[in-house]
Scaffold this motif. Sequence first.
Motif, PDB file in Angstrom:
ATOM      1  N   HIS A  17      36.682 -44.361 -84.495  1.00 23.77           N
ATOM      2  CA  HIS A  17      35.531 -45.263 -84.563  1.00 23.77           C
ATOM      3  C   HIS A  17      34.774 -45.063 -85.866  1.00 23.77           C
ATOM      4  CE1 HIS A  17      33.691 -41.617 -82.915  1.00 23.77           C
ATOM      5  NE2 HIS A  17      32.487 -42.096 -83.206  1.00 23.77           N
TER       6      HIS A  17
ATOM      7  N   HIS B  61      31.635 -44.172 -86.770  1.00 23.98           N
ATOM      8  CA  HIS B  61      30.537 -43.245 -87.084  1.00 23.98           C
ATOM      9  C   HIS B  61      30.916 -42.397 -88.293  1.00 23.98           C
ATOM     10  CE1 HIS B  61      28.252 -43.351 -83.008  1.00 23.98           C
ATOM     11  NE2 HIS B  61      27.616 -44.045 -83.923  1.00 23.98           N
TER      12      HIS B  61
ATOM     13  N   HIS C   5      32.262 -46.183 -76.495  1.00 18.10           N
ATOM     14  CA  HIS C   5      31.255 -45.350 -77.188  1.00 18.10           C
ATOM     15  C   HIS C   5      30.407 -46.209 -78.139  1.00 18.10           C
ATOM     16  CE1 HIS C   5      29.557 -42.110 -79.554  1.00 18.10           C
ATOM     17  NE2 HIS C   5      30.269 -42.424 -80.619  1.00 18.10           N
TER      18      HIS C   5
ATOM     19  N   ASP D 181      35.175 -40.108 -79.584  1.00 17.89           N
ATOM     20  CA  ASP D 181      33.902 -39.939 -78.882  1.00 17.89           C
ATOM     21  C   ASP D 181      33.930 -40.849 -77.672  1.00 17.89           C
ATOM     22  OD1 ASP D 181      33.162 -38.210 -80.837  1.00 17.89           O
ATOM     23  OD2 ASP D 181      31.486 -39.384 -81.608  1.00 17.89           O
TER      24      ASP D 181
HETATM   25 ZN   LIG Z   1      30.541 -41.307 -82.499  1.00 20.47          ZN
END
Ligand SMILES: [Zn+2]
Length: 463
Positions: free
Chosen positions: A61, A63, A165, A190
């Motif tokens: 992802h 982030h 998430h 996550d």
């Molecule tokens: Zn994350």
Amino acid sequence: MKISFHGADRNVTGSCHLVECAGKKILIDCGLYQGGRELTEENADAFGFEASEIDYLLLTHAHLDHCGRIPLLVKRGFKGEIITTAATVELARLVMLDSAGLQEEEARYQLRKAQRRGHKAKNTEPLYTTLDALNSLEFIGRRVHYDEAIELTKGVRATFINAGHILGSASILLELEEKGRQHRLLFSGDLGYSGRAILRNPTSPPEVDTVVMETTYGDRLHKQLAPSIDELYDAINITIGRGGNVIIPTFALERAQEILYYLRQGVESNRLEHYTNVFLDSPMAISATQIFERHPECYNTETLKISHHGGDVFDLPGLHFTRETAESMSINKVDGGALIMAGSGMCTGGRVRHHLKYNLWRNKCSVVFVGYAAQGTLARRIVDGARQVKIFGEEIPVRASIYTIGGFSAHADQAELLSWHQLTGTPQRTFLVHGEEKSMQSFAKKLKNTQIEMPVLHQVFEL
Ligand SMILES: [Zn+2]
């Protein structure tokens, strides 16, 4: 078949794991270390593998602690293919470019500081530049759909599974085969949880031989969502009702969109009592919101219904997107009746500091914290009850009401992590990553019938 760990080892940042199978090297995430100065400096260290030898980078992802070292990986010679979901591609582009801008700014600041002191400047080169970040986008290859297996090479298949998430987030299943031996390896990425706003519930994970899983909240249960939404509405009703402004320091990705979604719901159900001017005062959050609008494939049924009926999921009466600095500055003239969402979430930089300067000393106003506030940040000082704080060199008394609402986490808590692990069957081995050691130890005690490992940096294991 081998796995090695090059980040998120007994801490929550810098995710980077390497799998070697069938003559190929596959990296899962390449995230930035975040936190104190020491951690930040670790970003420039050697990866623990040759960047030029990596064939594939699978990204769970967008982030920063999962994608933030990608431009550095490319700068150091990566020539493989980056594979992820379409939503993650767009969000990661935004996150990496923003990060490059911050790296450049930090380098300029360090250079000026050294020059002022008459020192010769050292270590003032940014970790990577905007050009490096742009260049790394050239290596993005296949955009995958959830639950569709793709073959990387003979003996390696990858399937991205919705992790619930953030938008586009995934767990990744690798089906490996080498010398006639098969192995199923699952990376949690996550993990979110069911019942969130906007996003679909996470998909149940498959049964596997080995699990690599995050343990951010391995030692605690988080507050419920519904009472947190009530608290948010109460804070807004009280503050706007007495003629004040509400400041919400906002993380640009996911949290900002969630709060917009709840505001919209609050207006529609009349639970928000007053007409309010809402300012999303963060260029990055505005861009992220536009990316959310382009990816309905990640929406849950309720959110899909809104968009199918022609509604705008992130729009509400009185909403203003303020990208330009001049527009942002004009918000400071608003004496009351405004809700201002601005970054950064922990008030360490960005436009929110201006809004705090203008509103924190007024007792009719409120500041509502809806996310994590790390030690040493301005957000944490306010949350901890400071009577006055220094902003742009000026001591500002804290007279506004301070709310801390804890139920908006994007991470699964201990109970949710545990039930996710149970769905993976009885894996022979479980690697715990992406958590403080205390959290890992506490979670490890809950796991039964699996060999538990807590790898340290650069540790290698045979699969
Ligand atoms: Zn994350």
